[in-house]
Design an enzyme around this catalytic site. Structure first.
Site, short mmCIF file in Angstrom:
data_model
loop_
_atom_site.label_atom_id
_atom_site.label_comp_id
_atom_site.label_asym_id
_atom_site.label_seq_id
_atom_site.Cartn_x
_atom_site.Cartn_y
_atom_site.Cartn_z
N ASP A 89 0.82 -1.22 0.00
CA ASP A 89 0.00 0.00 0.00
C ASP A 89 0.85 1.26 0.00
O ASP A 89 0.44 2.28 -0.57
CB ASP A 89 -0.93 0.02 1.22
CG ASP A 89 -2.39 -0.13 0.83
OD1 ASP A 89 -2.70 0.07 -0.37
OD2 ASP A 89 -3.21 -0.45 1.69
N GLU A 119 -4.98 5.81 -0.25
CA GLU A 119 -3.88 4.86 -0.06
C GLU A 119 -2.95 5.33 1.06
O GLU A 119 -2.42 4.51 1.82
CB GLU A 119 -3.08 4.69 -1.36
CG GLU A 119 -3.87 4.10 -2.53
CD GLU A 119 -4.27 2.65 -2.33
OE1 GLU A 119 -3.93 2.07 -1.27
OE2 GLU A 119 -4.92 2.09 -3.23
N HIS A 122 -4.53 4.28 4.20
CA HIS A 122 -4.36 2.84 4.41
C HIS A 122 -3.01 2.58 5.09
O HIS A 122 -2.93 1.82 6.06
CB HIS A 122 -4.41 2.08 3.09
CG HIS A 122 -5.72 2.17 2.38
ND1 HIS A 122 -5.92 1.64 1.13
CD2 HIS A 122 -6.91 2.73 2.76
CE1 HIS A 122 -7.17 1.87 0.76
NE2 HIS A 122 -7.78 2.53 1.73
N TYR A 126 -2.06 0.96 9.12
CA TYR A 126 -1.24 -0.16 9.56
C TYR A 126 -0.36 0.24 10.74
O TYR A 126 -0.19 -0.52 11.70
CB TYR A 126 -0.39 -0.70 8.41
CG TYR A 126 -1.20 -1.07 7.19
CD1 TYR A 126 -2.37 -1.83 7.31
CD2 TYR A 126 -0.82 -0.66 5.92
CE1 TYR A 126 -3.13 -2.15 6.20
CE2 TYR A 126 -1.58 -0.99 4.81
CZ TYR A 126 -2.73 -1.73 4.95
OH TYR A 126 -3.49 -2.05 3.85
N GLU A 220 -10.28 -0.57 -1.75
CA GLU A 220 -9.52 -1.23 -2.80
C GLU A 220 -10.43 -1.76 -3.90
O GLU A 220 -10.09 -1.73 -5.09
CB GLU A 220 -8.67 -2.38 -2.24
CG GLU A 220 -7.73 -2.02 -1.09
CD GLU A 220 -6.61 -1.06 -1.48
OE1 GLU A 220 -6.73 -0.39 -2.53
OE2 GLU A 220 -5.62 -0.98 -0.76
N HIS A 223 -11.26 1.24 -5.98
CA HIS A 223 -10.09 1.65 -6.75
C HIS A 223 -9.87 0.70 -7.93
O HIS A 223 -9.58 1.14 -9.04
CB HIS A 223 -8.83 1.63 -5.86
CG HIS A 223 -8.88 2.58 -4.72
ND1 HIS A 223 -7.87 2.65 -3.76
CD2 HIS A 223 -9.80 3.51 -4.35
CE1 HIS A 223 -8.18 3.57 -2.87
NE2 HIS A 223 -9.34 4.11 -3.21
#
Length: 346
Positions: A89, A119, A122, A126, A220, A223
């Site tokens: 990512d 993104e 994202h 994490y 995702e 996308h």
């Protein structure tokens, strides 16, 4: 020798507002959503924009308490998979921005900018998850996985090759190849990892993390839909690139990617209670077939047109459903679902 695409000027008032081509065309840089070359791109824009969320809105309180109670195998898989997701990512923000810089269609620039921003979130998520459940040393180690794990390095060789070639030599062919790998990332490479977190959640473990993953997963999917549409439209505008040689290249990348994703899943998910690796291999092939169809190509895995992991469908919202209210975080109850539950097939 393919001609390099040039970065598009910010404003060029002598050009028309409606772009003459997606890449290598002319446009003023003025975006009027009521006067664009591909009007249906507006629907992509609206669907992607509707998915706004922030990692910090997900309650990780229970996950913080539960992570130490996971088995050693579950903890190890958790950290390695987060490392994988971050590895994939992280560059997507850059790749989306590069595609945006090269497109002469202002609507594509706008949509790709939104994708790049999502993104980025994202990747932030994490770090947010890891900071909630483990020590700084373990967080750093997880993010090092993409640089140090031999299986993961092997798995990502072609991604690295295609993306770096696109960055160094931005021809239209390399843009098309980058779109293929973006489609693979959005629609295939994440999915054994996503399945791991959903499997934890259906056992009432790490529900906060799985909630976060489901938001990422849904982004995702959207996308991937837009990138596939952009890919097909670009080929339609440039039929000289729509050759059997290029088509065979795409099929080869999908076969290779399925092999690598399968190898990775056996490596990282072996011994995880509740994960059937044969079923997972079928799910990966099913995902490959589905992404090929979105790109306008044919299935390459006979007999894998249906999702063999029906239970996973409960963890991601339907494409067309109204989004969940992310600001009212609730405890989810995950159960196995029937074929009639109404969720879109992932």
């Amino acid at each position: 020798m393919y001609e390099l695409l040039e970065k598009v000027k910010v404003l060029e008032p002598t050009n028309p507002n409606k772009s003459t081509a997606l890449f290598g065309g002319k446009a003023s840089g003025i975006l009027n959503w009521n006067d664009i070359a591909y009007p249906h791109f507006y629907q992509h824009r609206e669907q992607i924009r509707a998915l706004f969320w922030r990692a910090s809105e997900v309650d990780m309180t229970q996950d913080t308490k539960q992570f130490p109670t996971l088995s050693h195998q579950e903890q190890d898989a958790f950290l390695k998979i987060i490392g994988l997701l971050a590895t994939l990512d992280g560059p997507q923000t850059d790749v989306a921005s590069r595609i945006s810089n090269l497109s002469t269609d202002p609507s594509v620039k706008s949509i790709m900018s939104t994708i790049a921003d999502q993104e980025s979130e994202h990747n932030h998520s994490y770090a947010y998850v890891l900071s909630s459940v483990t020590t700084l040393d373990k967080q750093i180690e997880s993010f090092e996985t993409g640089r140090t794990d031999g299986v993961l390095l092997k798995r990502n060789e072609r991604i690295l090759e295609v993306y770096n070639e696109f960055a160094e030599s931005p021809t239209l062919l390399n843009v098309l190849k980058a779109m293929v790998y973006t489609s693979l990332l959005e629609g295939l490479f994440f999915y054994s990892g996503f399945a791991f977190f959903y499997n934890l959640a259906r056992n009432q473990k790490m529900v906060g993390t799985s909630t976060m993953i489901s938001y990422i997963n849904r982004d995702e999917l959207q996308h991937g839909r837009f990138i596939s549409d952009l890919f097909r439209a670009t080929l339609a505008e440039n039929p000289n690139y729509n050759t059997s040689e290029f088509t065979n290249w795409v099929y080869d990348q999908f076969r290779h990617s399925v092999e690598q994703e399968t190898t990775w899943s056996w490596y990282v998910l072996g011994g995880i209670d509740g994960i059937d690796l044969i079923e997972m291999e079928g799910y990966i092939k099913y995902r490959a077939n589905k992404m090929l169809r979105l790109l306008g190509l044919s299935d390459i895995y006979e007999g894998f047109t249906e999702n063999p992991m029906k239970w996973i469908r409960a963890y991601v919202d339907n494409f067309d459903d109204t989004k969940t209210d992310f600001f009212e975080q609730k405890s989810r109850q995950y159960t196995k679902t029937s074929d009639l539950n109404g969720f879109d097939e992932l």
